[in-house]
Motif scaffolding. Sequence first.
Motif, short mmCIF file in Angstrom:
data_model
loop_
_atom_site.label_atom_id
_atom_site.label_comp_id
_atom_site.label_asym_id
_atom_site.label_seq_id
_atom_site.Cartn_x
_atom_site.Cartn_y
_atom_site.Cartn_z
N ILE A 19 -20.22 30.61 -11.65
CA ILE A 19 -18.98 30.28 -12.38
C ILE A 19 -17.76 30.81 -11.61
N ALA A 20 -17.84 32.08 -11.21
CA ALA A 20 -16.71 32.67 -10.49
C ALA A 20 -16.44 31.95 -9.17
N GLY A 21 -17.52 31.61 -8.45
CA GLY A 21 -17.36 30.94 -7.16
C GLY A 21 -16.78 29.54 -7.30
N THR B 83 -6.19 22.50 -11.31
CA THR B 83 -5.62 23.35 -12.37
C THR B 83 -6.72 24.20 -12.99
N ARG B 84 -6.29 25.30 -13.61
CA ARG B 84 -7.27 26.22 -14.20
C ARG B 84 -8.10 25.51 -15.26
N ARG B 85 -7.48 24.73 -16.10
CA ARG B 85 -8.20 24.05 -17.18
C ARG B 85 -9.23 23.09 -16.61
N ARG B 86 -8.84 22.31 -15.61
CA ARG B 86 -9.79 21.36 -15.03
C ARG B 86 -10.91 22.09 -14.26
N ALA B 87 -10.59 23.25 -13.68
CA ALA B 87 -11.62 24.02 -12.99
C ALA B 87 -12.66 24.52 -13.99
N TYR B 88 -12.20 24.98 -15.15
CA TYR B 88 -13.14 25.42 -16.19
C TYR B 88 -13.98 24.24 -16.68
N LEU B 89 -13.35 23.10 -16.88
CA LEU B 89 -14.07 21.93 -17.39
C LEU B 89 -15.10 21.44 -16.37
#
Length: 800
Positions: free
Chosen positions: A266-268, A279-285
């Motif tokens: 997840i972190a990588g 974007t952060r949101r799309r990276a999480y998704l």
Amino acid sequence: MIRQRALLIYSLYMLGGLVCASRFVHSARMGLGLCIVVVIVGMMPRFWKNRVPPSIVIVGLLCFCTGFTHYVWTEKRNVSVLPEEANAAFSGIIESAVKFDGNRCRFIVRMDRLDNKDLPHAERVQTTLYFRDKASWMKAQQTLGFGTRITGEIELALPIAPTNPEAFNYPEYLHWQRIHRIGKIKEAQTLSYDGRSLSFTGAMVASQQWLAERTTRLFAPESAGLLAGMLLGAVDEIDTDLYATFSSLGLTHVIAISGQHITLLIAGLVYTLRLCGVTRRRAYLATALFLPLYVAMSGSSASAVRALVMGEFVLLALLTGRIRDGWNLIGAAFLIMIGYDPYYIHNIGFQLSYLVTFGLLVFVPPLTARFTVGPAALCRLAAVTIAATVVSFPLTIYYFHIYSFLSPIINFLFVPFISVIVAPLAALALLLGSVHPALGFLPAKIVDLFLLPALQLLQMIEKGQLLRSAFRSPSMWWMIGYFCWLIFLAGWLYDKITLNWKAKLGFILCPLILFGSLFFSWPKKEVTVTFLDVGQGDAIVIETPRKTVLIDGGGPPPRWGEQPWERRRDPYNPVKSVVMPFLHARGISSLDLLVLTHGDSDHIGGISYLLENMPVRQALVNGLPAKIEVEKKVNQLLHEKRIPVVEARQGQIWREEPGIVWRVLNPAQRIVTEEDNANSVVLLLEAYGFHLLFAGDLEREGEERLLRENLVEPVDVLKVGHHGSKGSTSQAWVDRVTPKLSVISVGKENLYGHPHREAIERLAKRGGVVLRTDVCGAAVVHIKRNMITYETVSVSAACR
């Protein structure tokens, strides 16, 4: 606070119901008694000083009933419609990866037709396919895979129950996988194959196999298998000796896909995507969508699924901006997994994963707060290592019996090395190498440069056997005592318990008593003799009050004329698979005496492995020069390990303690022939007035000499010479020895026809009990003062 962590509480109630049900299906009385205890304990929170809301207790009890019902309902439906034994035509679809190993491959078939009739419901069968020639082997490698429909002849049978004490229960393991029959296909030429059906699982299995193959092309052979297991979950690719090293040192969590791997992934991924401008949101998704694919591709082990569920909840919390409590996350993950399959509670990986995660949540915050010296990252790493070690210790010794006290230090040093350096570089090499091997060449070589010396160092530490002990599985009361101490420890760390002199005394005495009971026990006035089932060979463990003696160890079956393609990755070795696991399960870390009766491979063929992996204080041999390579290797290891070697000669006597005397009856003082069987070491054990005779491979000629010299007398237990062959156990011998119990160590359907009918008849006519390891499994003789008893693993009428 309690309401905020309701899911954790409900999962504990659910666990109670599942445990009670698992006992109930085997013993209704035990299950119902346990239910009463658990229900009473479950209602106690209602009467605490800080009362738990009644709604929490009521819903919790409903969860208890749900868990109980869910398990029993699952168990009632987990039955087979297949015959117990049959040779029949079948048709089915392969539902697992196909694992080739020498002249065979293994896979699970979902069988839907038998003898040209549709089954009421498709059933999974653990299947082994054997190959007689290289052409059929190559064709199968090109054709077989997940989703392939196969049709042909199969030999169905029940899974083989364990034949040795403390052995792995394979039928029970398969039952929890909903598999009730094993199948053998002895003629690959009789099979017909259809094309593979497309499926998501099949695509994931194929992806794992393709990436594992790419790993072998990128990395050195010594590290490729380990990295395939670590990154892809392909644990079958790991060298068996290397896996044993990791297991002995407590590093198997590095290999298994678990919370550590998912956290790093997840972190990588998030970090990489953010570097690429996402974007952060799309990276999480994107990470949340990728995680299920990765876990499915890596085999969906219990620890991986647990980490997946918790990881998805964490990503969901980050996406919604709502912080989720770690306690509720572990409770939710438990409820989801158990709802899918209640048999998860029997999975060792599942148990360890949840227990360690629970322990990290409890102990890491207060331990980190108390570590104030050094960098914060090192303090947290130390807290994680201590918490994981303390919490996992009881389950580790309960299931695996071997524990290295160097494990915490090795984990403290090795895990960051793997997590920070090796894993990211190896993942980068595999990612680039998947495009083209040349792209992954440089990072792969860097990984080998770092990893190979580390692996060599780990193997050196493991071979040194420093601070390593074997433990018997602790009792239920010991486990309860240990977890009570953990609760006490947690209360002190959270300042819920004041350490006055009484608390300090209990804090110190409790672990001293617990660990003292593991290392020290009052010696019992008892001798236990276990005739292990090692196939066609001998392996006898004698446990006296103060010493442990092993007579022979069996050997792998001969494989004459074996071609390179037929060689298996890990050939069967009875010492590795039977003898040492039994010794460890008995809490035996070293041998006081190793008796090598003679140089035949079915007696010493596996001893080299034992000498390399277990301390031996002394060896007793017949003194003949080595004739075969196996015997030469054993002699070389005895010399390298500096183990004192004594040549057995008739007339030698040693007393262990009052009531226990050993006598050597053979070989003779003056050896007149170099025939191994005639010079087998023959021992007589006198224990508390009872006599046991271990005859090695002595045959009629040797028996007659001992009779002429009047060296034998009636005995209570006889280990029958030379596996009950026609040339041994003569009538004169039986008439003189008159054993009350005779044990024949012999392999099932062996090539030599042992034991011979005449030998069995001669023993039976004397009225004694005759036990065969091929029929009864291992035989265990217990000798106490004025009493001798025996038991066998099999409880059939032929073994009483």
